[in-house]
Design a protein around this motif. Structure first.
Motif, PDB file in Angstrom:
ATOM      1  N   TYR A 185      21.193 -43.402  16.815  1.00  0.00           N
ATOM      2  CA  TYR A 185      21.507 -44.759  17.260  1.00  0.00           C
ATOM      3  C   TYR A 185      22.987 -45.059  17.030  1.00  0.00           C
ATOM      4  O   TYR A 185      23.666 -45.571  17.918  1.00  0.00           O
ATOM      5  CB  TYR A 185      20.631 -45.777  16.519  1.00  0.00           C
ATOM      6  N   CYS A 186      23.485 -44.753  15.841  1.00  0.00           N
ATOM      7  CA  CYS A 186      24.896 -45.020  15.516  1.00  0.00           C
ATOM      8  C   CYS A 186      25.823 -44.213  16.420  1.00  0.00           C
ATOM      9  O   CYS A 186      26.859 -44.725  16.863  1.00  0.00           O
ATOM     10  CB  CYS A 186      25.182 -44.704  14.050  1.00  0.00           C
ATOM     11  N   GLN A 204      25.448 -51.933  10.658  1.00  0.00           N
ATOM     12  CA  GLN A 204      25.099 -51.091  11.802  1.00  0.00           C
ATOM     13  C   GLN A 204      23.665 -50.581  11.691  1.00  0.00           C
ATOM     14  O   GLN A 204      22.906 -50.651  12.659  1.00  0.00           O
ATOM     15  CB  GLN A 204      26.065 -49.897  11.909  1.00  0.00           C
ATOM     16  N   GLY A 210      20.435 -51.633  14.047  1.00  0.00           N
ATOM     17  CA  GLY A 210      19.583 -50.672  14.745  1.00  0.00           C
ATOM     18  C   GLY A 210      18.114 -50.960  14.529  1.00  0.00           C
ATOM     19  O   GLY A 210      17.310 -50.927  15.470  1.00  0.00           O
ATOM     20  N   GLU A 226      25.584 -45.972  19.873  1.00  0.00           N
ATOM     21  CA  GLU A 226      26.039 -47.365  19.884  1.00  0.00           C
ATOM     22  C   GLU A 226      27.482 -47.528  19.410  1.00  0.00           C
ATOM     23  O   GLU A 226      28.213 -48.362  19.918  1.00  0.00           O
ATOM     24  CB  GLU A 226      25.105 -48.206  19.003  1.00  0.00           C
ATOM     25  N   LEU A 274      18.263 -43.163  13.269  1.00  0.00           N
ATOM     26  CA  LEU A 274      19.349 -44.121  13.054  1.00  0.00           C
ATOM     27  C   LEU A 274      20.718 -43.452  13.175  1.00  0.00           C
ATOM     28  O   LEU A 274      21.663 -44.076  13.651  1.00  0.00           O
ATOM     29  CB  LEU A 274      19.185 -44.812  11.699  1.00  0.00           C
ATOM     30  N   GLN A 288      17.006 -54.247  16.323  1.00  0.00           N
ATOM     31  CA  GLN A 288      16.919 -54.151  17.779  1.00  0.00           C
ATOM     32  C   GLN A 288      15.773 -53.264  18.252  1.00  0.00           C
ATOM     33  O   GLN A 288      15.458 -53.247  19.438  1.00  0.00           O
ATOM     34  CB  GLN A 288      18.248 -53.645  18.347  1.00  0.00           C
ATOM     35  N   SER A 289      15.147 -52.555  17.326  1.00  0.00           N
ATOM     36  CA  SER A 289      14.062 -51.655  17.684  1.00  0.00           C
ATOM     37  C   SER A 289      12.719 -52.350  17.485  1.00  0.00           C
ATOM     38  O   SER A 289      12.542 -53.107  16.543  1.00  0.00           O
ATOM     39  CB  SER A 289      14.128 -50.401  16.804  1.00  0.00           C
TER      40      SER A 289
END
Length: 153
Positions: free
Chosen positions: A48-49, A28, A32, A52, A45, A35-36
């Motif tokens: 992000y988690c 995961q 992140g 997402e 992050l 994809q950044s």
């Protein structure tokens, strides 16, 4: 298989070859960063988690995961910003030399480039001539990306 899945799969195999495991939480965090297009902090992050995956890992867990990913050469730490970026060469099986980072001072986009061994050797020599020793050859350069340069705010 899409590109992200292929990169994660390659990273997973690389970890297995080193006797370690790319756990779901590690995947995961790596996802992140992959994809950044900019470096991210542990706290970014966590956010992000949460967005997402609907869960917020503790920041200390994220730091431990980032340390693991860094030890596996899957991510790089940008020391000046205290942020992390996925390695641009995860799927390569050959040495790419010393990574250098171009960081846009306006939008924070990061690009990884490689500087040749001769340049690093020259830099090391100049550092030693000045009475210092090079602790790390990693360079982080403050730049403007083309988009920010072409569109001044």
């Amino acid at each position: 298989m899409n590109n992200l899945q292929a990169i994660i799969s390659h990273a997973e195999n690389s970890c297995k070859a080193h006797g370690s495991r790319l756990t779901p939480k590690r995947k995961q965090i790596l996802s992140g960063l992959l994809q950044s297009d900019r470096a991210m902090s542990a706290y970014e992050l966590v956010d992000y988690c949460k967005g997402e995956y609907g869960e917020s890992p503790p920041p200390m867990s994220v730091y431990r995961i980032l340390d693991f990913l860094q030890s596996e050469h899957l991510v790089h730490k940008l020391n000046l910003a205290n942020k992390y970026i996925a390695c641009a060469h995860i799927t390569c099986d050959h040495d790419h030399g010393v990574p250098q980072f171009l960081i846009c001072g306006r939008c924070q986009r990061v690009e990884e480039i490689t500087v040749g061994k001769a340049t690093i050797d020259s830099l090391k020599h100049n550092v030693e001539d000045a009475g210092f020793y090079l602790a790390s050859p990693q360079l982080e350069m403050d730049c403007l990306c083309k988009a920010c340069h072409d569109n001044p705010a």
